[in-house]
Write a protein that holds these residues in place. Sequence first.
Motif, PDB file in Angstrom:
ATOM      1  N   LEU A 119       0.796  -1.264   0.095  1.00  0.00           N
ATOM      2  CA  LEU A 119       0.161  -0.115   0.056  1.00  0.00           C
ATOM      3  C   LEU A 119       1.017   1.367  -0.044  1.00  0.00           C
ATOM      4  CD1 LEU A 119      -2.751   1.216   0.320  1.00  0.00           C
ATOM      5  CD2 LEU A 119      -2.440   1.281   3.114  1.00  0.00           C
ATOM      6  N   ILE A 120       0.444   2.381  -0.907  1.00  0.00           N
ATOM      7  CA  ILE A 120       1.273   3.483  -0.927  1.00  0.00           C
ATOM      8  C   ILE A 120       0.476   4.629  -0.735  1.00  0.00           C
ATOM      9  CG2 ILE A 120       2.613   4.939  -2.152  1.00  0.00           C
ATOM     10  CD1 ILE A 120       3.871   2.706  -3.687  1.00  0.00           C
ATOM     11  N   ALA A 121       0.571   5.303   0.345  1.00  0.00           N
ATOM     12  CA  ALA A 121      -0.307   6.584   0.637  1.00  0.00           C
ATOM     13  C   ALA A 121       0.209   7.789   0.347  1.00  0.00           C
ATOM     14  CB  ALA A 121      -0.820   6.696   1.917  1.00  0.00           C
ATOM     15  N   SER A 122      -0.223   8.792  -0.699  1.00  0.00           N
ATOM     16  CA  SER A 122       0.379   9.834  -0.909  1.00  0.00           C
ATOM     17  C   SER A 122      -0.430  11.060  -0.828  1.00  0.00           C
ATOM     18  CB  SER A 122       1.147   9.899  -2.237  1.00  0.00           C
ATOM     19  OG  SER A 122       1.716  11.134  -2.459  1.00  0.00           O
ATOM     20  N   ASP A 123       0.326  12.186  -0.107  1.00  0.00           N
ATOM     21  CA  ASP A 123      -0.602  13.612  -0.018  1.00  0.00           C
ATOM     22  C   ASP A 123      -0.360  13.819  -1.335  1.00  0.00           C
ATOM     23  OD1 ASP A 123      -1.239  16.166   0.860  1.00  0.00           O
ATOM     24  OD2 ASP A 123       0.841  16.580   0.480  1.00  0.00           O
ATOM     25  N   LEU A 124      -1.322  14.933  -1.810  1.00  0.00           N
ATOM     26  CA  LEU A 124      -1.120  15.462  -3.149  1.00  0.00           C
ATOM     27  C   LEU A 124      -0.411  17.000  -3.422  1.00  0.00           C
ATOM     28  CD1 LEU A 124      -4.668  14.613  -4.295  1.00  0.00           C
ATOM     29  CD2 LEU A 124      -2.423  13.268  -4.647  1.00  0.00           C
ATOM     30  N   HIS A 137      -8.500  -2.672   7.586  1.00  0.00           N
ATOM     31  CA  HIS A 137      -9.662  -3.184   6.549  1.00  0.00           C
ATOM     32  C   HIS A 137      -9.094  -3.921   5.454  1.00  0.00           C
ATOM     33  CE1 HIS A 137     -13.136  -3.087   3.985  1.00  0.00           C
ATOM     34  NE2 HIS A 137     -12.349  -2.647   3.085  1.00  0.00           N
ATOM     35  N   LEU A 138      -7.778  -3.629   5.147  1.00  0.00           N
ATOM     36  CA  LEU A 138      -7.218  -4.624   4.272  1.00  0.00           C
ATOM     37  C   LEU A 138      -6.221  -5.646   4.892  1.00  0.00           C
ATOM     38  CD1 LEU A 138      -6.028  -1.494   1.953  1.00  0.00           C
ATOM     39  CD2 LEU A 138      -7.705  -3.170   1.543  1.00  0.00           C
ATOM     40  N   GLY A 139      -5.971  -5.797   6.189  1.00  0.00           N
ATOM     41  CA  GLY A 139      -5.334  -6.633   6.742  1.00  0.00           C
ATOM     42  C   GLY A 139      -3.790  -6.599   6.434  1.00  0.00           C
ATOM     43  N   LEU A 140      -3.108  -5.247   6.590  1.00  0.00           N
ATOM     44  CA  LEU A 140      -1.898  -5.199   6.096  1.00  0.00           C
ATOM     45  C   LEU A 140      -1.058  -4.637   7.329  1.00  0.00           C
ATOM     46  CD1 LEU A 140      -2.229  -3.145   2.594  1.00  0.00           C
ATOM     47  CD2 LEU A 140      -1.733  -5.751   3.070  1.00  0.00           C
ATOM     48  N   ALA A 141       0.080  -5.024   7.546  1.00  0.00           N
ATOM     49  CA  ALA A 141       1.026  -4.528   8.704  1.00  0.00           C
ATOM     50  C   ALA A 141       1.433  -3.212   8.338  1.00  0.00           C
ATOM     51  CB  ALA A 141       2.204  -5.652   8.962  1.00  0.00           C
ATOM     52  N   ARG A 142       1.940  -2.596   9.449  1.00  0.00           N
ATOM     53  CA  ARG A 142       2.535  -1.195   9.098  1.00  0.00           C
ATOM     54  C   ARG A 142       3.779  -1.051   8.093  1.00  0.00           C
ATOM     55  NH1 ARG A 142       6.785   1.280  12.052  1.00  0.00           N
ATOM     56  NH2 ARG A 142       6.822   3.631  11.961  1.00  0.00           N
ATOM     57  N   GLY A 143       4.502  -2.366   8.167  1.00  0.00           N
ATOM     58  CA  GLY A 143       5.718  -2.424   7.405  1.00  0.00           C
ATOM     59  C   GLY A 143       5.707  -2.704   5.823  1.00  0.00           C
ATOM     60  N   GLU A 144       4.280  -2.988   5.594  1.00  0.00           N
ATOM     61  CA  GLU A 144       3.732  -3.109   4.046  1.00  0.00           C
ATOM     62  C   GLU A 144       3.269  -2.084   3.635  1.00  0.00           C
ATOM     63  OE1 GLU A 144       1.946  -7.499   3.705  1.00  0.00           O
ATOM     64  OE2 GLU A 144       1.186  -6.578   5.632  1.00  0.00           O
ATOM     65  N   CYS A 145       3.561  -0.699   4.169  1.00  0.00           N
ATOM     66  CA  CYS A 145       2.818   0.568   3.767  1.00  0.00           C
ATOM     67  C   CYS A 145       3.899   1.477   3.704  1.00  0.00           C
ATOM     68  CB  CYS A 145       1.779   1.216   4.783  1.00  0.00           C
ATOM     69  SG  CYS A 145       1.065   2.647   4.293  1.00  0.00           S
ATOM     70  N   ALA A 146       3.885   2.388   2.532  1.00  0.00           N
ATOM     71  CA  ALA A 146       4.820   3.275   2.241  1.00  0.00           C
ATOM     72  C   ALA A 146       3.926   4.579   2.197  1.00  0.00           C
ATOM     73  CB  ALA A 146       5.672   3.301   0.989  1.00  0.00           C
ATOM     74  N   ALA A 147       4.409   5.880   2.570  1.00  0.00           N
ATOM     75  CA  ALA A 147       3.675   7.094   2.892  1.00  0.00           C
ATOM     76  C   ALA A 147       4.691   8.093   2.417  1.00  0.00           C
ATOM     77  CB  ALA A 147       2.971   7.211   3.970  1.00  0.00           C
TER      78      ALA A 147
END
Length: 263
Positions: free
Chosen positions: A4-9, A199-209
Amino acid sequence: MIRLIASDLDGTLLTPEGELPEGAFRIIRKLHSKGILFCPASGRQLTALGRMFAPVWDKIAVIAENGAIVACRGEVLRCETLPRLAVQRALCEVRKLPGAHALLCTPDCAYYEDDAQPFLRFVRASYVDNARRDLGEVAAREDVCKIAVYDGGGPERGCMRVLPQALPDLRIILSGGNWLDISEKRTDKGAALRFLRAHLGLARGECAAFGDHMNDYEMLLESGHPFVTQNAYPALKERIGVPVPSNAENGALLAMERIAEEA
Protein backbone atom coordinates in the motif's frame (compact mmCIF):
# COMPACT_ATOMS: atom_id res chain seq x y z
CA MET A 1 7.00 -6.17 0.66
CA ILE A 2 5.12 -2.91 0.19
CA ARG A 3 1.42 -3.50 -0.53
CA LEU A 4 0.00 0.00 0.00
CA ILE A 5 1.30 3.46 -0.92
CA ALA A 6 -0.40 6.54 0.55
CA SER A 7 0.57 9.94 -0.81
CA ASP A 8 -0.40 13.49 -0.05
CA LEU A 9 -1.19 15.51 -3.16
CA ASP A 10 -0.58 19.28 -2.94
CA GLY A 11 3.11 19.89 -2.38
CA THR A 12 3.92 16.18 -2.64
CA LEU A 13 2.62 14.25 -5.65
CA LEU A 14 1.13 17.14 -7.63
CA THR A 15 3.28 19.58 -9.57
CA PRO A 16 3.71 23.13 -8.21
CA GLU A 17 0.86 24.06 -10.58
CA GLY A 18 -1.44 21.60 -8.80
CA GLU A 19 -1.58 19.03 -11.59
CA LEU A 20 -0.91 15.29 -11.62
CA PRO A 21 2.54 14.74 -13.12
CA GLU A 22 2.81 13.10 -16.51
CA GLY A 23 2.79 9.33 -16.23
CA ALA A 24 0.90 9.19 -12.92
CA PHE A 25 -1.89 6.93 -14.18
CA ARG A 26 0.61 4.63 -15.90
CA ILE A 27 2.51 4.17 -12.65
CA ILE A 28 -0.68 3.68 -10.60
CA ARG A 29 -1.74 0.94 -13.01
CA LYS A 30 1.75 -0.59 -12.80
CA LEU A 31 1.51 -0.62 -9.01
CA HIS A 32 -1.91 -2.25 -9.26
CA SER A 33 -0.54 -4.96 -11.55
CA LYS A 34 2.09 -5.74 -8.91
CA GLY A 35 -0.51 -6.02 -6.14
CA ILE A 36 0.25 -2.59 -4.64
CA LEU A 37 -2.71 -0.36 -3.82
CA PHE A 38 -2.25 3.38 -4.34
CA CYS A 39 -4.06 5.79 -2.01
CA PRO A 40 -4.11 9.56 -2.50
CA ALA A 41 -4.41 11.13 0.96
CA SER A 42 -5.59 14.71 0.74
CA GLY A 43 -7.49 17.54 2.31
CA ARG A 44 -9.52 17.71 -0.89
CA GLN A 45 -13.11 16.53 -1.31
CA LEU A 46 -13.92 12.94 -2.18
CA THR A 47 -15.79 14.16 -5.26
CA ALA A 48 -12.80 16.25 -6.38
CA LEU A 49 -10.51 13.25 -5.97
CA GLY A 50 -13.00 11.14 -7.89
CA ARG A 51 -12.68 13.49 -10.85
CA MET A 52 -8.91 13.77 -10.59
CA PHE A 53 -8.39 10.00 -10.48
CA ALA A 54 -11.35 8.95 -12.64
CA PRO A 55 -9.29 6.73 -15.03
CA VAL A 56 -8.08 4.56 -12.12
CA TRP A 57 -10.92 5.05 -9.61
CA ASP A 58 -11.69 1.32 -9.48
CA LYS A 59 -8.05 0.51 -8.69
CA ILE A 60 -7.27 2.85 -5.78
CA ALA A 61 -8.17 3.65 -2.18
CA VAL A 62 -8.75 7.26 -1.10
CA ILE A 63 -8.27 9.29 2.09
CA ALA A 64 -10.20 12.57 1.69
CA GLU A 65 -10.84 15.65 3.84
CA ASN A 66 -7.55 15.09 5.74
CA GLY A 67 -8.66 11.72 7.09
CA ALA A 68 -12.37 12.26 7.68
CA ILE A 69 -13.37 10.07 4.73
CA VAL A 70 -11.89 6.71 3.68
CA ALA A 71 -12.96 4.95 0.51
CA CYS A 72 -11.65 1.98 -1.45
CA ARG A 73 -12.41 1.16 -5.10
CA GLY A 74 -15.34 3.57 -5.08
CA GLU A 75 -16.92 2.39 -1.81
CA VAL A 76 -16.98 4.76 1.19
CA LEU A 77 -15.76 2.82 4.23
CA ARG A 78 -15.70 5.53 6.89
CA CYS A 79 -16.89 9.12 7.35
CA GLU A 80 -16.10 11.03 10.56
CA THR A 81 -18.08 14.19 11.37
CA LEU A 82 -17.79 16.93 13.98
CA PRO A 83 -20.48 17.47 16.66
CA ARG A 84 -22.69 20.34 15.54
CA LEU A 85 -22.07 22.34 18.70
CA ALA A 86 -18.32 22.04 18.07
CA VAL A 87 -18.79 23.35 14.52
CA GLN A 88 -20.78 26.31 15.83
CA ARG A 89 -18.11 27.12 18.47
CA ALA A 90 -15.32 26.87 15.93
CA LEU A 91 -17.16 29.07 13.44
CA CYS A 92 -17.70 31.69 16.13
CA GLU A 93 -13.97 31.76 16.94
CA VAL A 94 -12.90 31.97 13.29
CA ARG A 95 -15.28 34.87 12.67
CA LYS A 96 -13.47 36.87 15.37
CA LEU A 97 -10.16 36.76 13.50
CA PRO A 98 -9.32 39.42 10.89
CA GLY A 99 -8.45 37.98 7.49
CA ALA A 100 -9.76 34.50 8.35
CA HIS A 101 -12.40 32.76 6.24
CA ALA A 102 -14.10 29.47 7.12
CA LEU A 103 -15.12 26.72 4.74
CA LEU A 104 -17.49 24.10 6.16
CA CYS A 105 -16.82 20.79 4.43
CA THR A 106 -19.60 18.19 4.36
CA PRO A 107 -19.27 14.81 2.62
CA ASP A 108 -21.00 16.25 -0.46
CA CYS A 109 -20.28 19.99 -0.58
CA ALA A 110 -18.03 22.75 0.78
CA TYR A 111 -19.87 25.86 1.99
CA TYR A 112 -18.57 29.43 2.25
CA GLU A 113 -20.34 32.67 3.12
CA ASP A 114 -18.23 35.45 1.64
CA ASP A 115 -16.59 36.06 -1.72
CA ALA A 116 -13.32 37.59 -0.52
CA GLN A 117 -10.39 37.04 -2.83
CA PRO A 118 -8.10 35.14 -3.10
CA PHE A 119 -10.03 32.89 -0.67
CA LEU A 120 -12.87 32.20 -3.09
CA ARG A 121 -10.48 31.51 -5.97
CA PHE A 122 -8.69 28.86 -3.90
CA VAL A 123 -12.00 27.33 -2.83
CA ARG A 124 -13.22 26.96 -6.39
CA ALA A 125 -9.87 25.57 -7.53
CA SER A 126 -9.79 22.76 -4.95
CA TYR A 127 -13.43 22.12 -3.98
CA VAL A 128 -15.35 21.26 -7.11
CA ASP A 129 -18.67 21.00 -5.25
CA ASN A 130 -19.07 24.32 -3.43
CA ALA A 131 -21.90 26.72 -2.59
CA ARG A 132 -22.44 30.04 -0.87
CA ARG A 133 -24.64 29.70 2.21
CA ASP A 134 -25.08 31.20 5.66
CA LEU A 135 -22.55 29.12 7.60
CA GLY A 136 -24.54 29.40 10.82
CA GLU A 137 -27.39 27.56 9.11
CA VAL A 138 -25.01 24.95 7.70
CA ALA A 139 -23.44 24.40 11.12
CA ALA A 140 -26.87 23.84 12.68
CA ARG A 141 -28.22 21.45 10.06
CA GLU A 142 -25.47 19.70 8.11
CA ASP A 143 -22.95 16.97 8.97
CA VAL A 144 -19.56 18.69 8.79
CA CYS A 145 -16.47 16.51 8.51
CA LYS A 146 -13.86 19.30 8.41
CA ILE A 147 -13.55 23.07 8.75
CA ALA A 148 -10.91 24.53 6.46
CA VAL A 149 -9.74 28.02 7.39
CA TYR A 150 -7.99 30.43 5.05
CA ASP A 151 -5.86 33.03 6.83
CA GLY A 152 -4.82 35.80 4.45
CA GLY A 153 -2.08 37.02 6.77
CA GLY A 154 -0.57 33.57 7.28
CA PRO A 155 -1.90 31.08 9.86
CA GLU A 156 1.35 30.84 11.80
CA ARG A 157 1.15 34.56 12.55
CA GLY A 158 -2.62 34.61 13.02
CA CYS A 159 -5.06 31.76 13.51
CA MET A 160 -2.57 29.25 14.92
CA ARG A 161 -1.78 31.66 17.76
CA VAL A 162 -5.43 31.80 18.81
CA LEU A 163 -7.50 28.80 17.73
CA PRO A 164 -5.62 25.96 19.53
CA GLN A 165 -6.18 27.74 22.85
CA ALA A 166 -9.77 28.70 22.03
CA LEU A 167 -10.70 25.20 20.82
CA PRO A 168 -8.60 22.78 22.91
CA ASP A 169 -10.96 19.83 22.32
CA LEU A 170 -10.48 19.96 18.54
CA ARG A 171 -7.56 19.15 16.25
CA ILE A 172 -6.10 22.24 14.59
CA ILE A 173 -3.27 21.68 12.13
CA LEU A 174 -1.48 23.55 9.36
CA SER A 175 -2.41 22.06 6.00
CA GLY A 176 -0.26 24.06 3.58
CA GLY A 177 0.04 27.61 2.29
CA ASN A 178 -2.41 29.93 4.05
CA TRP A 179 -4.66 27.09 5.22
CA LEU A 180 -5.30 25.21 8.43
CA ASP A 181 -7.85 22.51 9.23
CA ILE A 182 -10.13 21.97 12.22
CA SER A 183 -11.41 18.47 12.88
CA GLU A 184 -12.18 15.95 15.61
CA LYS A 185 -9.18 15.12 17.80
CA ARG A 186 -9.15 11.55 16.49
CA THR A 187 -9.50 12.54 12.83
CA ASP A 188 -6.27 12.74 10.85
CA LYS A 189 -4.60 11.02 7.93
CA GLY A 190 -2.78 8.67 10.29
CA ALA A 191 -5.98 7.36 11.87
CA ALA A 192 -7.45 6.98 8.38
CA LEU A 193 -4.42 5.02 7.17
CA ARG A 194 -4.54 2.81 10.27
CA PHE A 195 -8.23 2.10 9.57
CA LEU A 196 -7.47 1.30 5.92
CA ARG A 197 -4.58 -0.99 6.85
CA ALA A 198 -6.83 -2.87 9.27
CA HIS A 199 -9.56 -3.14 6.64
CA LEU A 200 -7.06 -4.60 4.17
CA GLY A 201 -5.25 -6.75 6.73
CA LEU A 202 -1.89 -5.06 6.15
CA ALA A 203 0.97 -4.53 8.59
CA ARG A 204 2.65 -1.16 9.10
CA GLY A 205 5.77 -2.48 7.36
CA GLU A 206 3.75 -3.18 4.20
CA CYS A 207 2.91 0.50 3.78
CA ALA A 208 4.85 3.43 2.30
CA ALA A 209 3.72 7.06 2.62
CA PHE A 210 4.75 10.42 1.16
CA GLY A 211 4.03 13.89 2.54
CA ASP A 212 5.18 17.49 2.73
CA HIS A 213 3.32 19.21 5.58
CA MET A 214 2.29 18.76 9.21
CA ASN A 215 -1.13 17.34 8.33
CA ASP A 216 0.81 14.37 6.88
CA TYR A 217 2.80 13.68 10.06
CA GLU A 218 0.55 11.05 11.65
CA MET A 219 0.16 9.28 8.30
CA LEU A 220 3.93 9.07 7.93
CA LEU A 221 4.20 7.61 11.44
CA GLU A 222 1.62 4.96 10.52
CA SER A 223 3.79 3.84 7.61
CA GLY A 224 6.79 1.56 7.84
CA HIS A 225 8.39 3.42 4.93
CA PRO A 226 7.82 7.20 5.36
CA PHE A 227 9.19 9.77 2.91
CA VAL A 228 9.02 13.56 2.68
CA THR A 229 9.76 15.75 -0.32
CA GLN A 230 12.71 18.12 -0.34
CA ASN A 231 10.26 21.04 -0.43
CA ALA A 232 8.54 19.80 2.75
CA TYR A 233 7.78 22.00 5.76
CA PRO A 234 11.06 22.20 7.76
CA ALA A 235 9.62 20.78 10.99
CA LEU A 236 8.32 17.73 9.13
CA LYS A 237 11.70 17.14 7.46
CA GLU A 238 13.37 17.31 10.86
CA ARG A 239 11.00 14.70 12.33
CA ILE A 240 10.91 12.26 9.42
CA GLY A 241 14.24 12.84 7.70
CA VAL A 242 13.83 10.51 4.68
CA PRO A 243 13.66 12.89 1.72
CA VAL A 244 12.89 12.33 -1.94
CA PRO A 245 13.28 15.08 -4.58
CA SER A 246 10.77 17.92 -4.56
CA ASN A 247 7.35 17.84 -6.16
CA ALA A 248 8.74 20.07 -8.93
CA GLU A 249 11.10 17.17 -9.73
CA ASN A 250 8.36 14.50 -9.43
CA GLY A 251 10.22 12.96 -6.50
CA ALA A 252 7.28 11.06 -5.01
CA LEU A 253 6.15 9.66 -8.37
CA LEU A 254 9.66 8.49 -9.26
CA ALA A 255 9.97 6.79 -5.86
CA MET A 256 6.62 5.07 -6.44
CA GLU A 257 7.87 3.82 -9.80
CA ARG A 258 11.00 2.38 -8.16
CA ILE A 259 8.80 0.56 -5.64
CA ALA A 260 6.77 -0.90 -8.51
CA GLU A 261 9.91 -2.01 -10.35
CA GLU A 262 11.30 -3.70 -7.24
CA ALA A 263 8.06 -5.54 -6.40
